[in-house]
Design a protein around this motif. Structure first.
Motif, PDB file in Angstrom:
ATOM      1  N   ALA A  69       0.824  -1.212   0.000  1.00 51.16           N
ATOM      2  CA  ALA A  69       0.000   0.000   0.000  1.00 51.16           C
ATOM      3  C   ALA A  69       0.853   1.256   0.000  1.00 51.16           C
ATOM      4  O   ALA A  69       1.772   1.401   0.811  1.00 51.16           O
ATOM      5  CB  ALA A  69      -0.918   0.008   1.227  1.00 51.16           C
ATOM      6  N   LEU A  70       0.540   2.162  -0.912  1.00 51.38           N
ATOM      7  CA  LEU A  70       1.146   3.489  -0.869  1.00 51.38           C
ATOM      8  C   LEU A  70       0.210   4.473  -0.171  1.00 51.38           C
ATOM      9  O   LEU A  70       0.571   5.617   0.103  1.00 51.38           O
ATOM     10  CB  LEU A  70       1.502   3.977  -2.264  1.00 51.38           C
ATOM     11  CG  LEU A  70       0.396   4.211  -3.299  1.00 51.38           C
ATOM     12  CD1 LEU A  70      -0.211   5.601  -3.142  1.00 51.38           C
ATOM     13  CD2 LEU A  70       0.953   4.060  -4.711  1.00 51.38           C
ATOM     14  N   LEU A 135      -4.778  -5.319  10.282  1.00 50.66           N
ATOM     15  CA  LEU A 135      -4.043  -4.133   9.863  1.00 50.66           C
ATOM     16  C   LEU A 135      -2.577  -4.485   9.655  1.00 50.66           C
ATOM     17  O   LEU A 135      -1.950  -5.060  10.548  1.00 50.66           O
ATOM     18  CB  LEU A 135      -4.133  -3.033  10.931  1.00 50.66           C
ATOM     19  CG  LEU A 135      -5.521  -2.629  11.431  1.00 50.66           C
ATOM     20  CD1 LEU A 135      -5.390  -1.609  12.553  1.00 50.66           C
ATOM     21  CD2 LEU A 135      -6.365  -2.076  10.301  1.00 50.66           C
ATOM     22  N   VAL A 136      -2.073  -4.158   8.470  1.00 50.97           N
ATOM     23  CA  VAL A 136      -0.639  -4.317   8.212  1.00 50.97           C
ATOM     24  C   VAL A 136       0.022  -2.943   8.296  1.00 50.97           C
ATOM     25  O   VAL A 136       0.754  -2.645   9.219  1.00 50.97           O
ATOM     26  CB  VAL A 136      -0.381  -4.998   6.863  1.00 50.97           C
ATOM     27  CG1 VAL A 136       1.114  -5.129   6.617  1.00 50.97           C
ATOM     28  CG2 VAL A 136      -1.033  -6.381   6.832  1.00 50.97           C
ATOM     29  N   THR A 137      -0.295  -2.057   7.342  1.00 48.82           N
ATOM     30  CA  THR A 137       0.217  -0.683   7.428  1.00 48.82           C
ATOM     31  C   THR A 137      -0.725   0.211   8.227  1.00 48.82           C
ATOM     32  O   THR A 137      -0.300   1.206   8.807  1.00 48.82           O
ATOM     33  CB  THR A 137       0.398  -0.070   6.035  1.00 48.82           C
ATOM     34  OG1 THR A 137      -0.891   0.132   5.432  1.00 48.82           O
ATOM     35  CG2 THR A 137       1.248  -0.965   5.151  1.00 48.82           C
ATOM     36  N   ALA A 163      -3.130  -7.065  14.208  1.00 49.53           N
ATOM     37  CA  ALA A 163      -2.534  -5.853  13.665  1.00 49.53           C
ATOM     38  C   ALA A 163      -1.057  -5.815  14.009  1.00 49.53           C
ATOM     39  O   ALA A 163      -0.598  -6.467  14.955  1.00 49.53           O
ATOM     40  CB  ALA A 163      -3.225  -4.609  14.228  1.00 49.53           C
ATOM     41  N   THR A 164      -0.331  -5.030  13.243  1.00 43.95           N
ATOM     42  CA  THR A 164       1.078  -4.791  13.562  1.00 43.95           C
ATOM     43  C   THR A 164       1.172  -3.729  14.655  1.00 43.95           C
ATOM     44  O   THR A 164       0.278  -2.884  14.806  1.00 43.95           O
ATOM     45  CB  THR A 164       1.847  -4.294  12.332  1.00 43.95           C
ATOM     46  OG1 THR A 164       1.255  -3.063  11.881  1.00 43.95           O
ATOM     47  CG2 THR A 164       1.806  -5.317  11.211  1.00 43.95           C
ATOM     48  N   ALA A 165       2.253  -3.773  15.400  1.00 46.41           N
ATOM     49  CA  ALA A 165       2.462  -2.785  16.454  1.00 46.41           C
ATOM     50  C   ALA A 165       2.533  -1.375  15.887  1.00 46.41           C
ATOM     51  O   ALA A 165       2.042  -0.414  16.498  1.00 46.41           O
ATOM     52  CB  ALA A 165       3.735  -3.121  17.232  1.00 46.41           C
ATOM     53  N   GLU A 170       0.090   4.188  15.465  1.00 46.63           N
ATOM     54  CA  GLU A 170      -0.372   5.334  14.687  1.00 46.63           C
ATOM     55  C   GLU A 170      -1.851   5.604  14.913  1.00 46.63           C
ATOM     56  O   GLU A 170      -2.282   6.756  15.051  1.00 46.63           O
ATOM     57  CB  GLU A 170      -0.107   5.095  13.200  1.00 46.63           C
ATOM     58  CG  GLU A 170      -0.448   6.289  12.324  1.00 46.63           C
ATOM     59  CD  GLU A 170       0.039   6.126  10.899  1.00 46.63           C
ATOM     60  OE1 GLU A 170       0.409   7.135  10.287  1.00 46.63           O
ATOM     61  OE2 GLU A 170       0.056   4.979  10.395  1.00 46.63           O
ATOM     62  N   LEU A 171      -2.645   4.555  14.995  1.00 48.09           N
ATOM     63  CA  LEU A 171      -4.094   4.723  15.114  1.00 48.09           C
ATOM     64  C   LEU A 171      -4.534   5.156  16.506  1.00 48.09           C
ATOM     65  O   LEU A 171      -5.517   5.887  16.654  1.00 48.09           O
ATOM     66  CB  LEU A 171      -4.801   3.423  14.737  1.00 48.09           C
ATOM     67  CG  LEU A 171      -4.996   3.200  13.244  1.00 48.09           C
ATOM     68  CD1 LEU A 171      -5.303   1.745  12.961  1.00 48.09           C
ATOM     69  CD2 LEU A 171      -6.113   4.095  12.721  1.00 48.09           C
ATOM     70  N   GLU A 172      -3.831   4.701  17.535  1.00 53.82           N
ATOM     71  CA  GLU A 172      -4.253   5.027  18.895  1.00 53.82           C
ATOM     72  C   GLU A 172      -4.319   6.530  19.138  1.00 53.82           C
ATOM     73  O   GLU A 172      -5.109   6.992  19.965  1.00 53.82           O
ATOM     74  CB  GLU A 172      -3.318   4.370  19.912  1.00 53.82           C
ATOM     75  CG  GLU A 172      -3.632   2.904  20.143  1.00 53.82           C
ATOM     76  CD  GLU A 172      -2.822   2.318  21.281  1.00 53.82           C
ATOM     77  OE1 GLU A 172      -3.420   1.600  22.102  1.00 53.82           O
ATOM     78  OE2 GLU A 172      -1.611   2.564  21.359  1.00 53.82           O
ATOM     79  N   ALA A 173      -3.498   7.279  18.418  1.00 52.87           N
ATOM     80  CA  ALA A 173      -3.499   8.734  18.581  1.00 52.87           C
ATOM     81  C   ALA A 173      -4.714   9.385  17.918  1.00 52.87           C
ATOM     82  O   ALA A 173      -4.984  10.564  18.160  1.00 52.87           O
ATOM     83  CB  ALA A 173      -2.216   9.321  17.994  1.00 52.87           C
TER      84      ALA A 173
END
Length: 244
Positions: A69-70, A135-137, A163-165, A170-173
């Protein structure tokens, strides 16, 4: 890497155990990211006795390496890009624009197909649980979350089986809470986390949406669709994200 779940329905059943505090509340809407997130979200919505809908977001794949994914784009046109991937693969701006426009056309087509059954649900003021199969990216989920903010939900909660760490950090924010069952050290693709790797096709997604009203009363369906007025309730305090 060995698979973590037999299929997406089973993953949703397991994940719903982490969401028990939301069960039976009339202000909850479960939103699936098609197509892989739909069976996961179906299991969660059924367990929580909540309304189910879809939210369309498409991955923007690197030309010649579409699994990479870009970025991602939502049906509302909100685009989230990965500058490091774009720079590494030396992708020109006009190529990105072409990929984004093509994906947006496909998203709009699928949105018409899915919501031809019924209109999308009213999420303003609601507690929205956004679900994907992994979730990967995290770019697809990030685009969904940022697009959903424009519709003024009361809270946005992300729930995924795996999901990846990096994607979690990034999402938690950006969300009010995040629930995840498994955080492997490395994931090449979400499909490898399931014994049954394939996502449902459009016909199966439509069938899930048609079946999703089975556990709701007529009045609950009217409230979820916005045809009857909705009275917000005070949402519980959000604590630490379990499983992360």
């Amino acid at each position: 890497m060995m698979s973590l779940f037999s299929d997406r329905l089973q993953a949703g059943q397991q994940l719903s155990g982490s969401l028990k505090e939301y069960a039976g509340r009339h202000d909850i809407i479960v939103l699936a990211l098609p197509r892989g997130g739909v069976p996961v979200a179906y299991s969660i919505a059924k367990t929580l006795h909540a309304a189910l809908d879809v939210f369309l977001v498409g991955k923007l794949g690197v030309p010649g390496h579409e699994d990479l994914a870009l970025g991602a784009i939502s049906s509302r046109g909100v685009c989230v890009l990965r500058p490091e991937t774009i720079a590494l693969m030396d992708i020109p701006v006009d190529a990105i624009d072409a990929i984004a426009h093509k994906e947006l056309r496909e998203i709009k087509r699928r949105e018409r197909a899915y919501h031809g059954i019924r209109p999308s649900l009213d999420i303003e003021g609601r507690v929205v649980i956004v679900v994907d199969d992994g979730l990967v990216t995290g770019a697809t989920m990030l685009a969904a979350v940022r697009a959903l903010r424009h519709e003024h939900p009361g809270q946005i909660i992300v729930a995924v089986p795996v999901a990846t760490a990096e994607s979690i950090a990034e999402l938690e924010a950006e969300v009010d809470a995040l629930f995840c069952l498994q955080v492997p050290e490395w994931i090449a693709s979400v499909g490898q986390c399931y014994d049954e790797p394939g996502s449902p096709d459009d016909a199966q997604v439509i069938q899930y949406l048609q079946n999703a009203s089975d556990w709701l009363s007529e009045g609950e369906q009217e409230v979820a669709s916005g045809r009857l007025p909705y009275a917000p309730v005070n949402a519980p305090a959000v604590g630490p994200s379990p499983g992360v």
